[in-house]
Enzyme design. Structure first.
Site, PDB file in Angstrom:
ATOM      1  N   SER A  90     -10.101  -1.125   7.227  1.00 30.48           N
ATOM      2  CA  SER A  90      -9.405  -0.850   5.972  1.00 30.48           C
ATOM      3  C   SER A  90      -8.677  -2.031   5.359  1.00 30.48           C
ATOM      4  O   SER A  90      -8.205  -1.950   4.233  1.00 30.48           O
ATOM      5  CB  SER A  90      -8.433   0.319   6.157  1.00 30.48           C
ATOM      6  OG  SER A  90      -9.126   1.534   6.245  1.00 30.48           O
ATOM      7  N   SER A 107      -9.582   1.362   3.283  1.00 28.48           N
ATOM      8  CA  SER A 107      -8.761   2.180   2.404  1.00 28.48           C
ATOM      9  C   SER A 107      -7.693   1.379   1.645  1.00 28.48           C
ATOM     10  O   SER A 107      -7.018   1.926   0.776  1.00 28.48           O
ATOM     11  CB  SER A 107      -8.071   3.279   3.221  1.00 28.48           C
ATOM     12  OG  SER A 107      -7.177   2.721   4.193  1.00 28.48           O
ATOM     13  N   LYS A 165       0.841  -1.195   0.000  1.00 28.20           N
ATOM     14  CA  LYS A 165       0.000   0.000   0.000  1.00 28.20           C
ATOM     15  C   LYS A 165       0.878   1.248   0.000  1.00 28.20           C
ATOM     16  O   LYS A 165       1.984   1.250   0.564  1.00 28.20           O
ATOM     17  CB  LYS A 165      -0.900  -0.047   1.235  1.00 28.20           C
ATOM     18  CG  LYS A 165      -2.017   0.975   1.296  1.00 28.20           C
ATOM     19  CD  LYS A 165      -2.873   0.714   2.531  1.00 28.20           C
ATOM     20  CE  LYS A 165      -3.989   1.716   2.707  1.00 28.20           C
ATOM     21  NZ  LYS A 165      -4.812   1.410   3.920  1.00 28.20           N
TER      22      LYS A 165
END
Length: 518
Positions: free
Chosen positions: A204, A180, A99
């Site tokens: 997330s 996310s 990420k």
């Protein structure tokens, strides 16, 4: 337009069918390299081609922010090690995405999806990234994410960032991928990488994993170091793996878990836990396990009730002792305490991150980021604002009584009167609940619609949770979560793996333009 969509669907389906490594586990990929049927360089090249075909072209998933220009060189070096008789472990030569909020001291950017941090030079790899490199993983690139991990403003669209645009759900391209860790989940589901790293503060990892039909593991806070990760809240933040199988999640977790002098929370890891994580997952873990089913209220569609009934029956058929249902009195009683904690900790943690010695960026504080967004509103705030940034700017230090009271409230409701009370009352090994509803439509006007969520209790408590593909609604995946006590990560993985073995619910995406509504 209809004809174009049909061509897009057909071409993407063919690409999926022809991809040699589609749905291969880490063990299977490792076996191919061990047997000499493929090299890490060839494997990496194939995943890069897959990204070009599906992320940049075809359905244009926008799951990958950037690929690592050094990926093939890294893979070649690992191939040379293998030829010399050195294999570092089960991740040797495996292409993995991380990420975009994890520091990488290489040619890749680290920006949390924001234009404000483009060009920053980080002092070192995040500890998670360093552990992946040490384990022999090939750092394939950075995954797109909800900008600032969805802690910038209200009415946001999960999976959107100013750098990467809108990530698309591979099961229905007009549906939201959740976030996310949007790009991490989509990339794993679409076979753009062998595995990925996400982060979670509240939902997330597990929410996008559920929405995109993959496994997502949120560790106990402190099992995986947060050093070098752009933060939201130290009391809840953690990194964790997103994979297509539970066994793969266990392998990645074993590689990234461990103590780190730069993260005090990791000093609490119990003796023996890392050894447990490194061991093979035991078979038939559900047999004799005591499980409690929590049905909410989580805001889930009532149409999912029959699916949960079937899951309970499957758990019992696998030998589990299931109590249906378990009530948790503290659900829905957090009020504004959780936001208060996140807001205080965000300002403190982000300012510390930006001020770290050796970090080179014009952005030195939250105030600088707010000013940047105002100056670049057309690019950064076209769809939603920065209400969370503005609220956090007003917070004082973590010594303020308001923060201490909010944190105490959260821990009492999530732990003492929440999960701990439920575990103690039923002597449960784990609690089971649907992770969320099916993916909502992406909407840049009103923001992402609610699909419900069961993530808050484990997130606020800092306890482990794992979501596994379990069912579908209109062709959209829905996962089931197993939640455990603090440091029960190894046991939780075993339970989830046995459930997966009995159900095999994951179905690879077909990149349909919209959901298969009857």
């Amino acid at each position: 337009m209809k004809g174009l969509l049909l061509v897009l669907l057909a071409s993407a389906t063919v690409l999926r069918a022809e991809f040699r490594w589609a749905e291969k586990s880490l063990a299977e990929l490792q076996a191919e390299m061990t047997a000499g049927r493929v090299t890490a360089e060839q494997l990496t090249q194939d995943y890069l081609a897959r990204i070009a075909a599906l992320d940049r072209a075809g359905p244009q998933l926008h799951a990958v922010l950037e690929v690592n220009p050094d990926a093939l060189a890294l893979a070649r070096a690992l191939d040379a090690e293998r030829r010399a008789g050195r294999v570092r472990g089960p991740l040797h030569g495996i292409p993995i995405l991380v990420k975009d909020n994890l520091d990488t001291a290489d040619a890749l950017q680290t920006t949390a999806g924001s234009l404000a941090l483009v060009g920053q030079k980080v002092p070192r790899d995040a500890q998670v990234v360093a552990r992946l490199r040490a384990a022999g993983a090939v750092l394939l690139g950075k995954a797109n994410m909800t900008e600032w991990a969805n802690f910038r403003g209200s009415n946001s669209s999960s999976g959107w960032s100013a750098r990467g645009g809108q990530t698309r759900n591979p099961y229905a391209l007009d549906r939201n991928p959740s976030g996310s860790s949007s790009g991490s989940a989509v990339a794993v589901s679409a076979n753009l990488c062998a595995a990925a790293i996400g982060t979670e503060t509240n939902g997330s990892i597990v929410s996008p994993a559920s929405a995109n039909g993959v496994v997502g593991f949120k560790p106990t806070v402190g099992l995986v170091s947060r050093s070098g990760i752009i933060p939201i809240a130290a009391s809840q933040d953690t990194a964790g793996p997103l994979t297509r199988t539970v066994a793969d999640a266990a392998l990645v977790l074993a590689a990234i878990a461990g103590a780190d002098e730069r993260d005090a929370a990791t000093q609490a890891i119990p003796a023996g836990l890392l050894t447990q994580l490194a061991a093979p997952l035991p078979a038939q873990a559900l047999r004799g396990a005591r499980l409690g089913v929590v049905r909410g209220p989580f805001g889930l569609p009532g149409r999912l009730d029959p699916a949960l009934d079937r899951l309970v029956a499957q758990l019992r058929a696998a030998g589990a002792d299931v109590t249906d249902e378990v009530k948790i009195a503290s659900l829905g009683k957090f009020g504004g305490a959780t936001y208060e904690v996140l807001s205080y900790e965000f300002k403190d943690g982000l300012n510390r991150y930006l001020a770290e010695p050796g970090r080179q960026t014009p952005m030195k504080s939250l105030a600088d980021l707010i000013a940047f967004n105002e100056a670049h509103a057309a690019e950064e705030m076209a769809f939603f604002g920065q209400q969370d940034f503005l609220a956090a700017r007003q917070r004082g230090p973590l010594t303020e009584q308001a923060y201490r009271d909010a944190l105490a409230t959260c821990r009492r409701l999530a732990r003492t009167e929440g999960l701990d009370a439920a575990f103690d009352a039923g002597k449960f090994d784990a609690l089971v609940m649907l992770t969320r509803g099916p993916a909502a439509l992406t909407d840049h006007v009103l923001g992402e619609g609610s699909a419900g969520s069961s993530s808050t209790l484990a997130a606020v408590a800092g306890y482990p949770s794992v979501t596994v593909p379990a069912t579908e609604m209109a062709g959209l995946p829905v996962g089931v979560s197993f939640v455990g006590r603090a440091w029960s990560d190894a046991r939780l993985l075993a339970l989830a793996a046995d459930f997966e073995a009995h159900t095999r619910a994951r179905r690879a995406p077909e990149f349909r333009p919209t959901a298969a509504v009857p």
